[in-house]
Write an enzyme that holds these catalytic residues in place. Structure first.
Site, PDB file in Angstrom:
ATOM      1  N   LYS A  62       0.857  -1.195   0.000  1.00  0.00           N
ATOM      2  CA  LYS A  62       0.000   0.000   0.000  1.00  0.00           C
ATOM      3  C   LYS A  62       0.887   1.238   0.000  1.00  0.00           C
ATOM      4  O   LYS A  62       1.825   1.326   0.802  1.00  0.00           O
ATOM      5  CB  LYS A  62      -0.916  -0.011   1.228  1.00  0.00           C
ATOM      6  CG  LYS A  62      -1.933   1.124   1.203  1.00  0.00           C
ATOM      7  CD  LYS A  62      -2.925   1.043   2.352  1.00  0.00           C
ATOM      8  CE  LYS A  62      -2.425   1.679   3.625  1.00  0.00           C
ATOM      9  NZ  LYS A  62      -2.127   3.106   3.527  1.00  0.00           N
ATOM     10  N   THR A  63       0.568   2.164  -0.897  1.00  0.00           N
ATOM     11  CA  THR A  63       1.378   3.378  -1.015  1.00  0.00           C
ATOM     12  C   THR A  63       0.549   4.625  -0.712  1.00  0.00           C
ATOM     13  O   THR A  63      -0.680   4.631  -0.871  1.00  0.00           O
ATOM     14  CB  THR A  63       1.933   3.509  -2.451  1.00  0.00           C
ATOM     15  OG1 THR A  63       0.829   3.555  -3.373  1.00  0.00           O
ATOM     16  CG2 THR A  63       2.826   2.335  -2.822  1.00  0.00           C
ATOM     17  N   HIS A  64       1.271   5.679  -0.280  1.00  0.00           N
ATOM     18  CA  HIS A  64       0.745   7.057  -0.309  1.00  0.00           C
ATOM     19  C   HIS A  64       1.774   7.795  -1.153  1.00  0.00           C
ATOM     20  O   HIS A  64       2.716   8.393  -0.634  1.00  0.00           O
ATOM     21  CB  HIS A  64       0.719   7.670   1.100  1.00  0.00           C
ATOM     22  CG  HIS A  64      -0.442   7.257   1.934  1.00  0.00           C
ATOM     23  ND1 HIS A  64      -1.748   7.514   1.586  1.00  0.00           N
ATOM     24  CD2 HIS A  64      -0.503   6.627   3.131  1.00  0.00           C
ATOM     25  CE1 HIS A  64      -2.557   7.048   2.527  1.00  0.00           C
ATOM     26  NE2 HIS A  64      -1.835   6.501   3.471  1.00  0.00           N
ATOM     27  N   LYS A  95      -7.650   7.679  -1.264  1.00  0.00           N
ATOM     28  CA  LYS A  95      -8.859   8.171  -0.572  1.00  0.00           C
ATOM     29  C   LYS A  95      -9.514   9.322  -1.327  1.00  0.00           C
ATOM     30  O   LYS A  95      -9.682  10.429  -0.812  1.00  0.00           O
ATOM     31  CB  LYS A  95      -8.558   8.582   0.870  1.00  0.00           C
ATOM     32  CG  LYS A  95      -8.073   7.452   1.756  1.00  0.00           C
ATOM     33  CD  LYS A  95      -8.015   7.866   3.230  1.00  0.00           C
ATOM     34  CE  LYS A  95      -7.552   6.760   4.125  1.00  0.00           C
ATOM     35  NZ  LYS A  95      -6.127   6.433   4.040  1.00  0.00           N
ATOM     36  N   PHE A  96      -9.919   9.043  -2.563  1.00  0.00           N
ATOM     37  CA  PHE A  96     -10.632  10.043  -3.356  1.00  0.00           C
ATOM     38  C   PHE A  96     -11.914  10.440  -2.621  1.00  0.00           C
ATOM     39  O   PHE A  96     -12.521   9.613  -1.930  1.00  0.00           O
ATOM     40  CB  PHE A  96     -10.998   9.461  -4.728  1.00  0.00           C
ATOM     41  CG  PHE A  96      -9.810   9.170  -5.598  1.00  0.00           C
ATOM     42  CD1 PHE A  96      -9.169  10.183  -6.293  1.00  0.00           C
ATOM     43  CD2 PHE A  96      -9.318   7.875  -5.713  1.00  0.00           C
ATOM     44  CE1 PHE A  96      -8.065   9.914  -7.105  1.00  0.00           C
ATOM     45  CE2 PHE A  96      -8.225   7.601  -6.527  1.00  0.00           C
ATOM     46  CZ  PHE A  96      -7.590   8.622  -7.214  1.00  0.00           C
ATOM     47  N   ALA A  97     -12.329  11.706  -2.810  1.00  0.00           N
ATOM     48  CA  ALA A  97     -13.522  12.162  -2.080  1.00  0.00           C
ATOM     49  C   ALA A  97     -14.235  13.312  -2.780  1.00  0.00           C
ATOM     50  O   ALA A  97     -14.864  14.130  -2.116  1.00  0.00           O
ATOM     51  CB  ALA A  97     -13.121  12.581  -0.664  1.00  0.00           C
ATOM     52  N   ASN A 101     -16.275  13.910 -11.986  1.00  0.00           N
ATOM     53  CA  ASN A 101     -15.377  14.472 -12.996  1.00  0.00           C
ATOM     54  C   ASN A 101     -13.991  14.746 -12.409  1.00  0.00           C
ATOM     55  O   ASN A 101     -12.968  14.452 -13.043  1.00  0.00           O
ATOM     56  CB  ASN A 101     -15.983  15.766 -13.550  1.00  0.00           C
ATOM     57  CG  ASN A 101     -15.154  16.338 -14.672  1.00  0.00           C
ATOM     58  OD1 ASN A 101     -14.973  15.705 -15.710  1.00  0.00           O
ATOM     59  ND2 ASN A 101     -14.610  17.523 -14.461  1.00  0.00           N
ATOM     60  N   THR A 102     -13.954  15.276 -11.208  1.00  0.00           N
ATOM     61  CA  THR A 102     -12.667  15.608 -10.585  1.00  0.00           C
ATOM     62  C   THR A 102     -11.882  14.346 -10.237  1.00  0.00           C
ATOM     63  O   THR A 102     -10.681  14.252 -10.519  1.00  0.00           O
ATOM     64  CB  THR A 102     -12.898  16.470  -9.321  1.00  0.00           C
ATOM     65  OG1 THR A 102     -13.581  17.647  -9.718  1.00  0.00           O
ATOM     66  CG2 THR A 102     -11.583  16.835  -8.644  1.00  0.00           C
TER      67      THR A 102
HETATM   68  O1  S5P Z   1      -9.217   3.759   8.606  1.00  0.00           O
HETATM   69  C1  S5P Z   1      -8.095   3.788   8.125  1.00  0.00           C
HETATM   70  C2  S5P Z   1      -7.890   3.718   6.738  1.00  0.00           C
HETATM   71  C3  S5P Z   1      -6.604   3.680   6.245  1.00  0.00           C
HETATM   72  S1  S5P Z   1      -6.405   3.372   4.562  1.00  0.00           S
HETATM   73  N1  S5P Z   1      -6.996   3.840   8.937  1.00  0.00           N
HETATM   74  C4  S5P Z   1      -5.711   3.844   8.441  1.00  0.00           C
HETATM   75  O2  S5P Z   1      -4.775   3.866   9.240  1.00  0.00           O
HETATM   76  N2  S5P Z   1      -5.507   3.805   7.082  1.00  0.00           N
HETATM   77  C5  S5P Z   1      -4.140   3.848   6.510  1.00  0.00           C
HETATM   78  O3  S5P Z   1      -3.421   2.695   6.969  1.00  0.00           O
HETATM   79  C6  S5P Z   1      -3.311   5.048   6.908  1.00  0.00           C
HETATM   80  O4  S5P Z   1      -3.430   6.091   5.956  1.00  0.00           O
HETATM   81  C7  S5P Z   1      -1.885   4.493   6.956  1.00  0.00           C
HETATM   82  O5  S5P Z   1      -1.297   4.575   5.679  1.00  0.00           O
HETATM   83  C8  S5P Z   1      -2.074   3.019   7.316  1.00  0.00           C
HETATM   84  C9  S5P Z   1      -1.848   2.669   8.778  1.00  0.00           C
HETATM   85  O6  S5P Z   1      -0.550   2.919   9.163  1.00  0.00           O
HETATM   86  P1  S5P Z   1       0.028   2.472  10.591  1.00  0.00           P
HETATM   87  O7  S5P Z   1       1.432   2.997  10.576  1.00  0.00           O
HETATM   88  O8  S5P Z   1      -0.816   3.129  11.646  1.00  0.00           O
HETATM   89  O9  S5P Z   1      -0.051   0.971  10.636  1.00  0.00           O
END
Ligand code: S5P
Length: 276
Positions: A62-64, A95-97, A101-102
């Site tokens: 999973k990436t950000h 996490k699109f919101a 169109n956007t």
């Molecule tokens: O409800 C959520 C949804 C997500 S996608 N809670 C979260 O923590 N996340 C994501 O999961 C958050 O953006 C982060 O990338 C990861 C949790 O990271 P950790 O370091 O707390 O395990």
């Protein structure tokens, strides 16, 4: 007949109509891993080093991508090469919101061109079904999959009750593209009416807020163990970030050992669920 989630990942893969959902379940079965590592670091070097070392133990990374300070587009090729080398899927946690169109533009274009490389992405259901229409116009022709955030792991989350139920209804109406949820428990049958045929419903549940050694952080995150998540709550994939790389992304040996530990815990909980 057991509920779908009481069947093996391999059995469940056979019934998925979305190719990404199928591929994820097949990968989990092949690698005997329901672990996703969330690689939330700011330097490309650390990002790739962590992925290379945890790669053998995960079904999904999973990436950000927008956290990376030194992002250059060739990073995507490296990420894709690692995904092939280690046999994992990629999930950009965008996490699109916004309006359809956007989000279609954010998903297809801009600096990151997420749809071109991320097998899975996610969206908040808050705008209503139009967000799925926008994202699927880009992602469906590419065979991608979408997760809706039906619940969150944080203290005081507003994603509860009828919000969660409506998220599931939205997903149910778009099964070609919505493969499941970010949630803390199973969502099969949630919010269903008597007319909905939900006996065989099988949404994938990917669950963040997983940690073995702490219960949370100073900013509202809450952790449960892999056993609580997979066995007690019936979730499919555990998403672990800091539980694996802590505060120092350069301690590569410790990171590998940690990933192994979470992989083993997650899989043991799954096997126990299958036999219960
Ligand atoms: O409800 C959520 C949804 C997500 S996608 N809670 C979260 O923590 N996340 C994501 O999961 C958050 O953006 C982060 O990338 C990861 C949790 O990271 P950790 O370091 O707390 O395990």
């Amino acid at each position: 007949m057991p509920y779908p989630y009481q069947q093996s990942y391999a059995q469940r893969a056979l019934k998925q109509t979305n190719s990404t959902a199928k591929l994820l379940l097949e990968t989990m079965e092949r690698k005997k891993s329901n672990l996703a590592v969330s690689v939330d670091v700011t330097k490309t070097k650390d990002f790739l080093a962590i992925i290379d070392v945890v790669g053998p133990f995960v079904c999904l990374i999973k990436t950000h991508i927008d956290i990376l300070e030194d992002f250059k587009h060739d990073l995507i090729q490296h990420l894709q090469d690692l995904s092939v080398k280690h046999d994992f899927l990629i999930f950009e946690d965008r996490k699109f919101a916004d309006i359809g169109n956007t989000v279609a533009l954010q998903y297809s274009s801009g600096v990151h061109k997420i749809a071109s490389w991320s097998h899975i992405t996610n969206a908040h259901p808050v705008p209503g079904p139009s967000i799925i229409a926008g994202l699927s116009s880009v992602g469906l022709p590419l065979g991608r999959g979408l997760l809706l955030l039906a619940e969150m792991s944080t203290k005081g989350s507003l994603a509860t009750g009828s919000y969660t139920e409506n998220a599931v209804r939205m997903a149910r109406a778009h099964r070609d593209f919505v493969i499941g949820f970010i949630a803390q428990r199973r969502m099969d049958g949630v919010g269903a009416t008597a007319e909905d045929a939900v006996e065989d419903e099988d949404f994938l549940i990917l669950t963040p807020g997983v940690g073995l050694d702490t219960k949370g952080d100073a900013m509202g995150q809450q952790y449960r163990t892999p056993k609580e998540v997979v066995l007690d709550s019936g979730c499919d994939v555990i998403i672990v970030g800091r539980g694996i790389y802590g505060n120092d992304p350069t301690l590569i040996d410790a990171i590998a050992a940690s990933a192994k530990r979470y992989m083993a815990e997650g899989w043991a909980a799954y096997l126990e669920r299958l036999s219960s």
